[in-house]
Design a protein around this motif. Structure first.
Motif, PDB file in Angstrom:
ATOM      1  N   ARG A 177       0.838  -1.209   0.000  1.00 34.59           N
ATOM      2  CA  ARG A 177       0.000   0.000   0.000  1.00 34.59           C
ATOM      3  C   ARG A 177       0.872   1.258   0.000  1.00 34.59           C
ATOM      4  N   GLY A 178       1.932   1.262   0.821  1.00 29.93           N
ATOM      5  CA  GLY A 178       2.833   2.412   0.850  1.00 29.93           C
ATOM      6  C   GLY A 178       3.537   2.630  -0.477  1.00 29.93           C
ATOM      7  N   LEU A 179       3.998   1.540  -1.102  1.00 28.08           N
ATOM      8  CA  LEU A 179       4.672   1.677  -2.398  1.00 28.08           C
ATOM      9  C   LEU A 179       3.710   2.173  -3.475  1.00 28.08           C
ATOM     10  N   ILE A 180       2.497   1.627  -3.509  1.00 27.32           N
ATOM     11  CA  ILE A 180       1.522   2.069  -4.509  1.00 27.32           C
ATOM     12  C   ILE A 180       1.119   3.516  -4.266  1.00 27.32           C
ATOM     13  N   HIS A 181       0.988   3.914  -3.003  1.00 25.21           N
ATOM     14  CA  HIS A 181       0.643   5.303  -2.694  1.00 25.21           C
ATOM     15  C   HIS A 181       1.763   6.266  -3.056  1.00 25.21           C
ATOM     16  N   SER A 182       2.981   5.766  -3.205  1.00 28.19           N
ATOM     17  CA  SER A 182       4.079   6.659  -3.571  1.00 28.19           C
ATOM     18  C   SER A 182       4.298   6.671  -5.083  1.00 28.19           C
ATOM     19  N   ASP A 183       4.686   5.545  -5.643  1.00 24.31           N
ATOM     20  CA  ASP A 183       5.025   5.488  -7.074  1.00 24.31           C
ATOM     21  C   ASP A 183       4.085   4.602  -7.874  1.00 24.31           C
TER      22      ASP A 183
END
Length: 266
Positions: A177-183
């Motif tokens: 979720r954190g990776l998708i929310h960033s890049d």
């Protein structure tokens, strides 16, 4: 503010019969403070998980808030940086996460999770052109994010420590979720197919992530594999994403699974 393990060590010395003067000499802690800790044992653990660095204790431990940390780690690897804050002599580091102003909910979520990882500290915002910087100042950010360093992330190795990998393995959904929310993003992909004598257009949702670091992409795909979410990857041939690795999850089952814990940015 003394860390909990420092307080415990000092009181243990007093309990063993060492004098106040000797403990004061060994630790540099004044006698009145030592006396307060000895008389009121609740003060020993008072500030645990409230700015203490879990990695600097005699026996290093992972952050107490593992889920929020896993999410924050994903954000940091995508759109984060760690730099010295203000006067270099203070040796205080600033964790910066840059969030697009298009997604105010993401900004709030970033702020909330950073506050959980670093309780008792001020989490601030700085308005930038087209984005908002969410930041927190602390002396021990490099302990929690040892991937920090000079230069761009895709120009140096990005490898998780064992304790970090254990957190990601335990909380892979928060990390993805954190990776998708960033890049990354959730988009509607449009395709054209010829049926008989005419062209027909189809639209279907897909999750997509792009990053120039092969190491970061590998961390994402391993987390997706752990969640049993199928994915495909390729190197983008077109600018401005040239030389970036693009990972997509587009099957109906994969999108439905990621909708359960990621969803569209908001």
């Amino acid at each position: 503010m003394y860390s909990s393990h420092v307080r415990q060590s000092a009181v243990s010395m007093l309990d063993s019969g060492i004098s106040y003067s000797e403990v004061c000499r060994r630790t540099g802690i004044n006698r009145s403070t030592l006396r307060s800790w000895e008389r009121n044992r609740s003060l020993i653990e008072k500030y645990r998980d409230n700015g203490d660095c879990p990695r600097c204790e005699p026996i290093p431990r992972p952050p107490a808030q593992a889920g929020p940390y896993s999410y924050l780690l994903g954000l940091y690897l995508g759109d984060g940086a760690i730099n010295l804050a203000g006067d270099r002599s203070r040796n205080v580091w600033r964790l910066r996460i840059y969030c697009s102003d298009c997604w105010p909910g993401l900004i709030r979520e970033c702020e909330a999770n950073m506050a959980k990882v670093l309780p008792g500290h001020k989490i601030g915002r700085i308005n930038c052109v087209g984005c908002t910087e969410v930041y927190g100042d602390w002396k021990h950010w490099p302990c929690l994010f040892p991937q920090f360093g000079p230069g761009k992330k895709h120009e140096r190795p990005i490898v998780l420590e064992r304790w970090q990998q254990a957190i990601v393995d335990e909380h892979p959904e928060a990390f993805v979720r954190g990776l998708i929310h960033s890049d990354g993003c959730r988009i509607d992909n449009k395709v054209r197919r010829r049926v008989g004598d005419e062209w027909k257009y189809y639209t279907y949702p897909r999750y997509q992530f792009s990053n120039a670091s092969g190491d970061i992409v590998d961390l994402l795909t391993r987390a997706l594999d752990r969640l049993q979410i199928p994915w495909k990857g390729h190197v983008s041939p077109r600018p401005p994403r040239q030389d970036k690795i693009v990972v997509s999850a587009s099957t109906r089952a994969a999108v439905a699974r990621m909708d359960e814990f990621v969803g569209a940015k908001y």
